[in-house]
Enzyme design. Structure first.
Site, PDB file in Angstrom:
ATOM      1  N   ASP A  21       0.830  -1.205   0.000  1.00  0.00           N
ATOM      2  CA  ASP A  21       0.000   0.000   0.000  1.00  0.00           C
ATOM      3  C   ASP A  21       0.869   1.261   0.000  1.00  0.00           C
ATOM      4  O   ASP A  21       1.993   1.250   0.499  1.00  0.00           O
ATOM      5  CB  ASP A  21      -0.900  -0.031   1.253  1.00  0.00           C
ATOM      6  CG  ASP A  21      -2.046   0.946   1.153  1.00  0.00           C
ATOM      7  OD1 ASP A  21      -2.298   1.481   0.051  1.00  0.00           O
ATOM      8  OD2 ASP A  21      -2.703   1.189   2.182  1.00  0.00           O
ATOM      9  N   ARG A  25       0.097   7.716  -2.583  1.00  0.00           N
ATOM     10  CA  ARG A  25       0.632   8.804  -1.752  1.00  0.00           C
ATOM     11  C   ARG A  25       2.089   9.085  -2.090  1.00  0.00           C
ATOM     12  O   ARG A  25       2.541  10.225  -2.091  1.00  0.00           O
ATOM     13  CB  ARG A  25       0.493   8.441  -0.261  1.00  0.00           C
ATOM     14  CG  ARG A  25      -0.870   8.808   0.292  1.00  0.00           C
ATOM     15  CD  ARG A  25      -1.135   8.125   1.602  1.00  0.00           C
ATOM     16  NE  ARG A  25      -1.469   6.730   1.399  1.00  0.00           N
ATOM     17  CZ  ARG A  25      -1.521   5.831   2.369  1.00  0.00           C
ATOM     18  NH1 ARG A  25      -1.227   6.168   3.602  1.00  0.00           N
ATOM     19  NH2 ARG A  25      -1.873   4.603   2.102  1.00  0.00           N
ATOM     20  N   ASN A  69     -10.793  -2.725  -5.847  1.00  0.00           N
ATOM     21  CA  ASN A  69     -10.018  -1.735  -6.614  1.00  0.00           C
ATOM     22  C   ASN A  69     -10.678  -1.304  -7.931  1.00  0.00           C
ATOM     23  O   ASN A  69     -10.301  -0.299  -8.524  1.00  0.00           O
ATOM     24  CB  ASN A  69      -8.597  -2.236  -6.901  1.00  0.00           C
ATOM     25  CG  ASN A  69      -7.679  -2.185  -5.691  1.00  0.00           C
ATOM     26  OD1 ASN A  69      -6.740  -2.961  -5.568  1.00  0.00           O
ATOM     27  ND2 ASN A  69      -7.939  -1.267  -4.761  1.00  0.00           N
ATOM     28  N   TRP A  70     -11.700  -2.058  -8.391  1.00  0.00           N
ATOM     29  CA  TRP A  70     -12.429  -1.650  -9.600  1.00  0.00           C
ATOM     30  C   TRP A  70     -13.124  -0.307  -9.393  1.00  0.00           C
ATOM     31  O   TRP A  70     -13.504   0.351 -10.349  1.00  0.00           O
ATOM     32  CB  TRP A  70     -13.475  -2.696  -9.979  1.00  0.00           C
ATOM     33  CG  TRP A  70     -12.892  -4.026 -10.334  1.00  0.00           C
ATOM     34  CD1 TRP A  70     -12.896  -5.143  -9.545  1.00  0.00           C
ATOM     35  CD2 TRP A  70     -12.227  -4.405 -11.547  1.00  0.00           C
ATOM     36  NE1 TRP A  70     -12.265  -6.186 -10.188  1.00  0.00           N
ATOM     37  CE2 TRP A  70     -11.848  -5.761 -11.423  1.00  0.00           C
ATOM     38  CE3 TRP A  70     -11.893  -3.728 -12.724  1.00  0.00           C
ATOM     39  CZ2 TRP A  70     -11.174  -6.459 -12.420  1.00  0.00           C
ATOM     40  CZ3 TRP A  70     -11.222  -4.422 -13.727  1.00  0.00           C
ATOM     41  CH2 TRP A  70     -10.865  -5.763 -13.573  1.00  0.00           C
ATOM     42  N   ARG A  72     -11.850   2.354  -8.398  1.00  0.00           N
ATOM     43  CA  ARG A  72     -10.960   3.488  -8.722  1.00  0.00           C
ATOM     44  C   ARG A  72     -11.304   4.044 -10.099  1.00  0.00           C
ATOM     45  O   ARG A  72     -12.067   3.444 -10.837  1.00  0.00           O
ATOM     46  CB  ARG A  72      -9.515   3.015  -8.670  1.00  0.00           C
ATOM     47  CG  ARG A  72      -9.164   2.586  -7.260  1.00  0.00           C
ATOM     48  CD  ARG A  72      -7.727   2.235  -7.105  1.00  0.00           C
ATOM     49  NE  ARG A  72      -7.495   1.970  -5.690  1.00  0.00           N
ATOM     50  CZ  ARG A  72      -6.343   2.093  -5.091  1.00  0.00           C
ATOM     51  NH1 ARG A  72      -5.285   2.469  -5.760  1.00  0.00           N
ATOM     52  NH2 ARG A  72      -6.217   1.836  -3.804  1.00  0.00           N
ATOM     53  N   ARG A 189       1.765  -4.977   6.115  1.00  0.00           N
ATOM     54  CA  ARG A 189       1.079  -3.935   5.348  1.00  0.00           C
ATOM     55  C   ARG A 189       1.894  -2.658   5.436  1.00  0.00           C
ATOM     56  O   ARG A 189       2.225  -2.189   6.529  1.00  0.00           O
ATOM     57  CB  ARG A 189      -0.336  -3.678   5.876  1.00  0.00           C
ATOM     58  CG  ARG A 189      -1.017  -2.615   5.010  1.00  0.00           C
ATOM     59  CD  ARG A 189      -2.442  -2.333   5.402  1.00  0.00           C
ATOM     60  NE  ARG A 189      -3.047  -1.451   4.416  1.00  0.00           N
ATOM     61  CZ  ARG A 189      -4.275  -1.554   3.951  1.00  0.00           C
ATOM     62  NH1 ARG A 189      -5.054  -2.506   4.389  1.00  0.00           N
ATOM     63  NH2 ARG A 189      -4.736  -0.712   3.054  1.00  0.00           N
ATOM     64  N   ARG A 195      -5.121  -2.124   8.673  1.00  0.00           N
ATOM     65  CA  ARG A 195      -6.310  -2.879   8.225  1.00  0.00           C
ATOM     66  C   ARG A 195      -5.818  -4.048   7.395  1.00  0.00           C
ATOM     67  O   ARG A 195      -4.763  -3.970   6.773  1.00  0.00           O
ATOM     68  CB  ARG A 195      -7.161  -2.016   7.268  1.00  0.00           C
ATOM     69  CG  ARG A 195      -7.879  -0.871   7.861  1.00  0.00           C
ATOM     70  CD  ARG A 195      -8.862  -0.322   6.820  1.00  0.00           C
ATOM     71  NE  ARG A 195      -8.190   0.277   5.671  1.00  0.00           N
ATOM     72  CZ  ARG A 195      -7.787   1.545   5.612  1.00  0.00           C
ATOM     73  NH1 ARG A 195      -8.003   2.338   6.643  1.00  0.00           N
ATOM     74  NH2 ARG A 195      -7.190   2.008   4.545  1.00  0.00           N
ATOM     75  N   ILE A 196      -6.667  -5.095   7.314  1.00  0.00           N
ATOM     76  CA  ILE A 196      -6.237  -6.204   6.449  1.00  0.00           C
ATOM     77  C   ILE A 196      -6.969  -6.193   5.111  1.00  0.00           C
ATOM     78  O   ILE A 196      -6.629  -6.957   4.206  1.00  0.00           O
ATOM     79  CB  ILE A 196      -6.321  -7.582   7.147  1.00  0.00           C
ATOM     80  CG1 ILE A 196      -7.739  -7.920   7.569  1.00  0.00           C
ATOM     81  CG2 ILE A 196      -5.389  -7.624   8.333  1.00  0.00           C
ATOM     82  CD1 ILE A 196      -7.865  -9.365   8.016  1.00  0.00           C
ATOM     83  N   SER A 197      -7.966  -5.323   4.980  1.00  0.00           N
ATOM     84  CA  SER A 197      -8.609  -5.070   3.686  1.00  0.00           C
ATOM     85  C   SER A 197      -8.923  -6.328   2.873  1.00  0.00           C
ATOM     86  O   SER A 197      -8.598  -6.417   1.691  1.00  0.00           O
ATOM     87  CB  SER A 197      -7.743  -4.118   2.842  1.00  0.00           C
ATOM     88  OG  SER A 197      -7.618  -2.889   3.495  1.00  0.00           O
ATOM     89  N   GLU A 208       1.186 -13.541  12.201  1.00  0.00           N
ATOM     90  CA  GLU A 208       1.664 -12.324  12.856  1.00  0.00           C
ATOM     91  C   GLU A 208       1.438 -11.174  11.876  1.00  0.00           C
ATOM     92  O   GLU A 208       1.537 -11.372  10.661  1.00  0.00           O
ATOM     93  CB  GLU A 208       3.175 -12.429  13.114  1.00  0.00           C
ATOM     94  CG  GLU A 208       3.581 -13.522  14.062  1.00  0.00           C
ATOM     95  CD  GLU A 208       3.341 -13.140  15.515  1.00  0.00           C
ATOM     96  OE1 GLU A 208       3.317 -11.929  15.805  1.00  0.00           O
ATOM     97  OE2 GLU A 208       3.167 -14.050  16.333  1.00  0.00           O
TER      98      GLU A 208
HETATM   99  C1  FPP Z   1      -1.988   0.251  -3.241  1.00  0.00           C
HETATM  100  O1  FPP Z   1      -1.504   1.579  -3.219  1.00  0.00           O
HETATM  101  C2  FPP Z   1      -1.489  -0.459  -4.384  1.00  0.00           C
HETATM  102  C3  FPP Z   1      -2.246  -1.015  -5.370  1.00  0.00           C
HETATM  103  C4  FPP Z   1      -3.710  -0.983  -5.416  1.00  0.00           C
HETATM  104  C5  FPP Z   1      -1.609  -1.678  -6.511  1.00  0.00           C
HETATM  105  C6  FPP Z   1      -0.471  -2.587  -6.159  1.00  0.00           C
HETATM  106  C7  FPP Z   1       0.320  -2.744  -7.350  1.00  0.00           C
HETATM  107  C8  FPP Z   1       1.649  -2.668  -7.407  1.00  0.00           C
HETATM  108  C9  FPP Z   1       2.577  -2.537  -6.276  1.00  0.00           C
HETATM  109  C10 FPP Z   1       2.300  -2.685  -8.706  1.00  0.00           C
HETATM  110  C11 FPP Z   1       2.303  -3.859  -9.490  1.00  0.00           C
HETATM  111  C12 FPP Z   1       2.441  -5.196  -8.904  1.00  0.00           C
HETATM  112  C13 FPP Z   1       2.822  -6.216  -9.666  1.00  0.00           C
HETATM  113  C14 FPP Z   1       2.773  -7.591  -9.203  1.00  0.00           C
HETATM  114  C15 FPP Z   1       3.318  -5.957 -11.016  1.00  0.00           C
HETATM  115  P1  FPP Z   1      -2.565   2.748  -3.261  1.00  0.00           P
HETATM  116  O2  FPP Z   1      -2.802   3.096  -4.672  1.00  0.00           O
HETATM  117  O3  FPP Z   1      -3.802   2.337  -2.521  1.00  0.00           O
HETATM  118  O4  FPP Z   1      -1.810   3.871  -2.513  1.00  0.00           O
HETATM  119  P2  FPP Z   1      -2.472   4.996  -1.592  1.00  0.00           P
HETATM  120  O5  FPP Z   1      -3.092   4.307  -0.423  1.00  0.00           O
HETATM  121  O6  FPP Z   1      -1.311   5.841  -1.217  1.00  0.00           O
HETATM  122  O7  FPP Z   1      -3.478   5.732  -2.446  1.00  0.00           O
END
Ligand code: FPP
Length: 243
Positions: A21, A25, A69-70, A72, A189, A195-197, A208
């Site tokens: 995560d 940011r 995440n859809w 977004r 995380r 959170r474990i979302s 752990e």
């Molecule tokens: C959460 O950060 C991250 C994601 C929803 C995407 C995770 C993807 C990657 C790390 C890149 C690709 C992975 C692979 C396997 C190629 P956020 O967007 O929620 O960040 P924020 O909380 O700061 O907004």
């Protein structure tokens, strides 16, 4: 890395799961679009995978895209999907040549045909590897996984392959996407959220947890090592009293 006092073997986590995560940011702090952060985050994945053998981590599971995440923006979702495709194309050879077996968990129904084809191909091309088992959760949600597993289990009951009285704690995991994997020992995380979302809900019942402030694109192999060491110094009791 701490060693087991009895047999001298490493006693860090064998299976580490990571909620990556903080990409958004990280990008915002640099005045860049969110996808810039996702690209930086993707580059971190390789460093972490490469660190696993030295830390005794045999299984690494990463949360790349959740069923939520859809929601977004269309731009971000499309950008992430094209990043996954490009990432698979770029990394297949490295994984194949370096002993990494890649698997995907999650529901493939909403993913586009080209992405599914690349995922299948990566799974096939790395199927004989056994040094590190990398599992990528893509369109994954823990509740969705349990619902899909229950559907399959109910079908087996309806078809007479399974008796309801035989269903116990050992049965459901055999229907989960993770059926060939051990449960995670350590779930990390990044980015300061505790959170474990909806990640590995069933599987992490006794894991752990480490919630750390680092944003995912800043996460390094040495931070992973620190967390593994701190895991090795803790006692896991699985609900029992200390002996
Ligand atoms: C959460 O950060 C991250 C994601 C929803 C995407 C995770 C993807 C990657 C790390 C890149 C690709 C992975 C692979 C396997 C190629 P956020 O967007 O929620 O960040 P924020 O909380 O700061 O907004």
């Amino acid at each position: 890395m701490p060693k087991d006092p009895l047999n001298g073997e490493l006693c860090g986590p064998r299976h580490v799961a990571i909620i990556m995560d903080g990409n958004g940011r990280w990008a915002q702090a640099r005045g860049r679009p969110r996808l810039f952060g996702h690209h930086a985050g993707a580059r971190r994945v390789r460093e972490v995978v490469e660190a696993c053998p030295g830390l005794g981590i045999k299984y690494l599971t990463i949360f790349a895209f959740s069923t939520e995440n859809w929601k977004r923006t269309q731009v971000e979702v499309a950008g992430l999907m094209s990043l996954f495709k490009r990432y698979i194309i770029k990394e297949t050879r490295t994984f194949a040549e370096n002993g990494v077996r890649v698997r995907f968990i999650g529901d493939r129904v909403r993913l586009d045909a080209k992405l599914i084809e690349l995922m299948d191909q990566l799974e096939r091309e790395t199927a004989d590897n056994d040094l590190v088992h990398l599992t990528v959760a893509l369109n994954y949600g823990g509740r969705d996984e349990v619902a899909r597993a229950t559907k399959r289990l109910a079908k087996d009951v309806a078809e007479g392959k399974l008796r309801p009285e035989d269903v116990d704690e050992e049965t459901l995991p055999k229907y989960l996407d993770t059926r060939v994997l051990p449960d995670p020992d350590l779930v990390i995380r990044t980015s300061g959220e505790a959170r474990i979302s909806n990640f590995l809900l069933w599987q992490s019942a006794y894991s752990e947890y480490e919630f750390i402030d680092t944003l995912w694109p800043d996460f390094t192999a040495s931070e992973l090592e620190r967390l593994c060491k701190s895991y090795g110094s803790r006692e896991r009791r699985f609900g029992a009293v200390p002996t």
